[in-house]
Scaffold this motif. Structure first.
Motif, mmCIF file in Angstrom:
data_model
loop_
_atom_site.group_PDB
_atom_site.id
_atom_site.type_symbol
_atom_site.label_atom_id
_atom_site.label_comp_id
_atom_site.label_asym_id
_atom_site.label_seq_id
_atom_site.Cartn_x
_atom_site.Cartn_y
_atom_site.Cartn_z
ATOM 1 N N VAL A 12 42.370 20.213 25.860
ATOM 2 C CA VAL A 12 42.474 20.681 24.483
ATOM 3 C C VAL A 12 41.506 19.945 23.554
ATOM 4 C CG1 VAL A 12 44.841 21.482 24.713
ATOM 5 C CG2 VAL A 12 44.404 19.134 24.016
ATOM 6 N N GLY A 13 40.475 19.325 24.107
ATOM 7 C CA GLY A 13 39.521 18.554 23.322
ATOM 8 C C GLY A 13 38.728 19.374 22.334
ATOM 9 N N GLY A 14 38.654 20.677 22.547
ATOM 10 C CA GLY A 14 37.969 21.549 21.600
ATOM 11 C C GLY A 14 36.523 21.175 21.358
ATOM 12 N N VAL A 15 36.100 21.268 20.099
ATOM 13 C CA VAL A 15 34.708 21.003 19.742
ATOM 14 C C VAL A 15 34.391 19.515 19.710
ATOM 15 C CG1 VAL A 15 34.463 23.139 18.445
ATOM 16 C CG2 VAL A 15 35.210 21.079 17.273
ATOM 17 N N GLN A 16 35.396 18.667 19.706
ATOM 18 C CA GLN A 16 35.143 17.236 19.629
ATOM 19 C C GLN A 16 34.520 16.667 20.896
ATOM 20 O OE1 GLN A 16 38.145 18.603 18.870
ATOM 21 N NE2 GLN A 16 38.510 18.118 16.726
ATOM 22 N N ALA A 19 30.718 16.884 21.114
ATOM 23 C CA ALA A 19 30.125 16.015 20.091
ATOM 24 C C ALA A 19 30.174 14.553 20.522
ATOM 25 C CB ALA A 19 30.850 16.207 18.762
ATOM 26 N N ILE A 20 31.261 14.139 21.132
ATOM 27 C CA ILE A 20 31.381 12.766 21.612
ATOM 28 C C ILE A 20 30.386 12.502 22.734
ATOM 29 C CG2 ILE A 20 32.903 11.178 22.843
ATOM 30 C CD1 ILE A 20 35.213 12.442 21.212
ATOM 31 N N VAL A 21 30.249 13.444 23.644
ATOM 32 C CA VAL A 21 29.287 13.295 24.736
ATOM 33 C C VAL A 21 27.872 13.226 24.184
ATOM 34 C CG1 VAL A 21 28.318 14.405 26.774
ATOM 35 C CG2 VAL A 21 30.789 14.344 26.450
ATOM 36 N N ALA A 22 27.563 14.061 23.187
ATOM 37 C CA ALA A 22 26.230 14.034 22.573
ATOM 38 C C ALA A 22 25.969 12.680 21.922
ATOM 39 C CB ALA A 22 26.099 15.153 21.544
ATOM 40 N N TRP A 23 26.974 12.141 21.241
ATOM 41 C CA TRP A 23 26.824 10.831 20.603
ATOM 42 C C TRP A 23 26.532 9.755 21.644
ATOM 43 C CZ3 TRP A 23 28.859 5.982 20.702
ATOM 44 C CH2 TRP A 23 28.610 5.174 19.601
ATOM 45 N N LEU A 24 27.308 9.772 22.722
ATOM 46 C CA LEU A 24 27.090 8.793 23.786
ATOM 47 C C LEU A 24 25.712 8.934 24.409
ATOM 48 C CD1 LEU A 24 30.583 8.971 25.501
ATOM 49 C CD2 LEU A 24 29.640 7.030 24.231
ATOM 50 N N ARG A 25 25.320 10.179 24.684
ATOM 51 C CA ARG A 25 24.004 10.403 25.289
ATOM 52 C C ARG A 25 22.896 9.887 24.389
ATOM 53 N NH1 ARG A 25 23.143 16.450 27.049
ATOM 54 N NH2 ARG A 25 21.111 15.551 27.468
ATOM 55 N N TYR A 26 22.995 10.173 23.106
ATOM 56 C CA TYR A 26 21.911 9.818 22.189
ATOM 57 C C TYR A 26 21.873 8.325 21.869
ATOM 58 C CZ TYR A 26 18.590 10.072 18.404
ATOM 59 O OH TYR A 26 17.493 9.889 17.622
ATOM 60 N N THR A 32 17.586 11.944 24.406
ATOM 61 C CA THR A 32 17.377 12.796 23.243
ATOM 62 C C THR A 32 18.001 14.188 23.391
ATOM 63 O OG1 THR A 32 15.216 13.483 24.064
ATOM 64 C CG2 THR A 32 15.277 11.594 22.565
ATOM 65 N N GLY A 33 18.634 14.463 24.518
ATOM 66 C CA GLY A 33 19.298 15.751 24.702
ATOM 67 C C GLY A 33 20.439 15.985 23.729
ATOM 68 N N GLY A 34 20.997 14.940 23.163
ATOM 69 C CA GLY A 34 22.078 15.082 22.199
ATOM 70 C C GLY A 34 21.627 15.017 20.753
ATOM 71 N N LYS A 35 20.342 14.823 20.527
ATOM 72 C CA LYS A 35 19.819 14.636 19.167
ATOM 73 C C LYS A 35 20.087 15.833 18.261
ATOM 74 C CE LYS A 35 15.709 13.261 16.679
ATOM 75 N NZ LYS A 35 14.337 12.785 16.776
ATOM 76 N N HIS A 36 20.037 17.037 18.805
ATOM 77 C CA HIS A 36 20.214 18.234 17.972
ATOM 78 C C HIS A 36 21.615 18.336 17.380
ATOM 79 C CE1 HIS A 36 21.953 19.688 21.742
ATOM 80 N NE2 HIS A 36 22.544 20.631 21.023
ATOM 81 N N TYR A 37 22.537 17.528 17.850
ATOM 82 C CA TYR A 37 23.876 17.506 17.261
ATOM 83 C C TYR A 37 23.877 16.822 15.894
ATOM 84 C CZ TYR A 37 26.990 19.309 20.818
ATOM 85 O OH TYR A 37 27.670 20.140 21.665
#
Length: 59
Positions: A12-16, A19-26, A32-37
């Motif tokens: 049930v994590g939804g959209v969060q 976003a958390i994975v993008a933050w960790l990646r960046y 830079t794969g998460g930068k567009h977030y």
């Protein structure tokens, strides 16, 4: 009080979750794969369902 922070680990994590994975990646992995977030006028975190984005001008 009464917050269920464990929901992010369930389905049930939804959209969060992305976003958390993008933050960790960046920020942690320098991927830079998460930068567009986070950056640009059309950033993922600047559109619905996210509300009231606050920019820090970190870049």
């Amino acid at each position: 009080m009464g917050a269920d922070h464990g929901y992010i680990t369930r389905d049930v994590g939804g959209v969060q979750r992305p976003a958390i994975v993008a933050w960790l990646r960046y920020w942690i992995y320098k991927d830079t794969g998460g930068k567009h977030y986070f950056y640009g006028d059309e950033c993922v975190m600047c559109t619905s369902p996210w509300v009231n984005p606050q920019r820090k001008n970190w870049e």
